[in-house]
Design an enzyme around this catalytic site. Structure first.
Site, mmCIF file in Angstrom:
data_model
loop_
_atom_site.group_PDB
_atom_site.id
_atom_site.type_symbol
_atom_site.label_atom_id
_atom_site.label_comp_id
_atom_site.label_asym_id
_atom_site.label_seq_id
_atom_site.Cartn_x
_atom_site.Cartn_y
_atom_site.Cartn_z
ATOM 1 N N GLY A 49 0.842 -1.186 0.000
ATOM 2 C CA GLY A 49 0.000 0.000 0.000
ATOM 3 C C GLY A 49 0.879 1.238 0.000
ATOM 4 O O GLY A 49 2.057 1.168 0.377
ATOM 5 N N GLN A 54 2.829 9.957 1.534
ATOM 6 C CA GLN A 54 4.129 9.273 1.413
ATOM 7 C C GLN A 54 4.876 9.670 0.142
ATOM 8 O O GLN A 54 6.080 9.433 0.037
ATOM 9 C CB GLN A 54 3.940 7.756 1.425
ATOM 10 C CG GLN A 54 3.474 7.224 2.767
ATOM 11 C CD GLN A 54 3.442 5.720 2.756
ATOM 12 O OE1 GLN A 54 2.478 5.127 2.300
ATOM 13 N NE2 GLN A 54 4.506 5.094 3.230
ATOM 14 N N CYS A 101 6.614 -0.068 6.857
ATOM 15 C CA CYS A 101 6.141 1.125 6.149
ATOM 16 C C CYS A 101 7.282 1.651 5.284
ATOM 17 O O CYS A 101 8.421 1.729 5.747
ATOM 18 C CB CYS A 101 5.725 2.176 7.167
ATOM 19 S SG CYS A 101 5.095 3.695 6.432
ATOM 20 N N LEU A 102 6.965 2.021 4.056
ATOM 21 C CA LEU A 102 8.011 2.528 3.154
ATOM 22 C C LEU A 102 8.592 3.854 3.660
ATOM 23 O O LEU A 102 9.679 4.239 3.245
ATOM 24 C CB LEU A 102 7.454 2.703 1.740
ATOM 25 C CG LEU A 102 6.927 1.420 1.081
ATOM 26 C CD1 LEU A 102 6.472 1.702 -0.348
ATOM 27 C CD2 LEU A 102 7.980 0.327 1.089
ATOM 28 N N HIS A 143 -3.787 0.941 7.954
ATOM 29 C CA HIS A 143 -2.448 1.527 7.880
ATOM 30 C C HIS A 143 -2.440 2.718 6.902
ATOM 31 O O HIS A 143 -1.917 3.796 7.229
ATOM 32 C CB HIS A 143 -1.451 0.446 7.445
ATOM 33 C CG HIS A 143 -0.048 0.917 7.310
ATOM 34 N ND1 HIS A 143 0.981 0.453 8.104
ATOM 35 C CD2 HIS A 143 0.529 1.812 6.460
ATOM 36 C CE1 HIS A 143 2.108 1.054 7.755
ATOM 37 N NE2 HIS A 143 1.867 1.877 6.754
ATOM 38 N N GLU A 144 -3.027 2.508 5.715
ATOM 39 C CA GLU A 144 -3.007 3.576 4.706
ATOM 40 C C GLU A 144 -3.879 4.756 5.136
ATOM 41 O O GLU A 144 -3.505 5.914 4.933
ATOM 42 C CB GLU A 144 -3.452 3.045 3.337
ATOM 43 C CG GLU A 144 -2.561 1.948 2.762
ATOM 44 C CD GLU A 144 -1.078 2.260 2.840
ATOM 45 O OE1 GLU A 144 -0.684 3.430 2.684
ATOM 46 O OE2 GLU A 144 -0.297 1.321 3.083
ATOM 47 N N HIS A 147 -2.198 7.149 7.447
ATOM 48 C CA HIS A 147 -1.314 8.120 6.794
ATOM 49 C C HIS A 147 -2.074 9.396 6.414
ATOM 50 O O HIS A 147 -1.498 10.485 6.387
ATOM 51 C CB HIS A 147 -0.705 7.526 5.517
ATOM 52 C CG HIS A 147 0.493 6.654 5.761
ATOM 53 N ND1 HIS A 147 1.639 7.112 6.384
ATOM 54 C CD2 HIS A 147 0.742 5.363 5.441
ATOM 55 C CE1 HIS A 147 2.533 6.127 6.441
ATOM 56 N NE2 HIS A 147 2.015 5.057 5.889
HETATM 57 ZN ZN LIG Z 1 3.010 3.300 5.708
#
Ligand SMILES: [Zn+2]
Length: 178
Positions: A49, A54, A101-102, A143-144, A147
């Site tokens: 995701g 991000q 997480c990226l 999670h997304e 953000h």
């Molecule tokens: Zn993330």
């Protein structure tokens, strides 16, 4: 398509609430290109995701795709776009699970999440849809969506003792689980 630069933790864009995507955006070629670029970027970094903040876009927008061979997931999730998403809990059961997480490269930790939820969102063309998600799929959506509020998974952890570098996780923790 291009690979976008991913913001890392402490960049202010990750901590600011994202703005709703306006109706006028859907027809805009740059908006459609942003979605395609987010998809490419998610694939490039092997995420499941990616949210607008991000990639330095403070918009309520995220992409998700869980490949069929992802060992954390019970089922494949085909590529999907979440615009202006809203989550409604189904029940109050939570599950603990590992997340990375990226924007926090090389780390993962255990996060409690709702087991089941209802998602209401718009697709990339502005068409509303709803679905029920469970388990890992529900986890990725939560999670997304975090953000989009300026939150990251660290904020949801009940303690920091599970926080791990992925290499050490693979070397020490993952083996014991099998
Ligand atoms: Zn993330």
């Amino acid at each position: 398509m291009s690979i976008l630069k991913v913001a890392r933790i402490a960049h202010p864009v990750l901590r600011a609430p994202a703005k709703p995507v306006p109706k006028s955006a859907f027809k805009h070629p740059l908006f459609q290109q942003l979605i395609d670029d987010m998809r490419e970027t998610m694939y490039e970094y092997e995420g499941v995701g990616l949210a607008g903040p991000q990639v330095h876009e403070g918009l309520r927008l995220a992409v998700i795709e869980v490949p069929s061979d992802d060992e954390r997931s019970q089922a494949e999730v085909p590529f999907m776009v979440l615009v202006n998403p809203e989550i409604t809990p189904i029940g109050d059961e939570t599950l603990n699970g590992w997340e990375g997480c990226l924007s926090l490269p090389d780390l993962r930790g255990v996060v409690p999440r709702l087991k089941s939820l209802r998602l209401d969102a718009l697709d990339r063309y502005g068409k509303p849809y709803s679905l029920e998600a469970h388990d890992f799929f529900a986890r990725v959506i939560q999670h997304e969506c975090d953000h989009l509020e300026g939150d990251v998974y660290l904020d949801r952890m009940q303690g920091m003792r599970s926080l791990s570098f992925i290499k050490e996780f693979e070397d020490h923790l993952h083996k014991h689980e099998e």
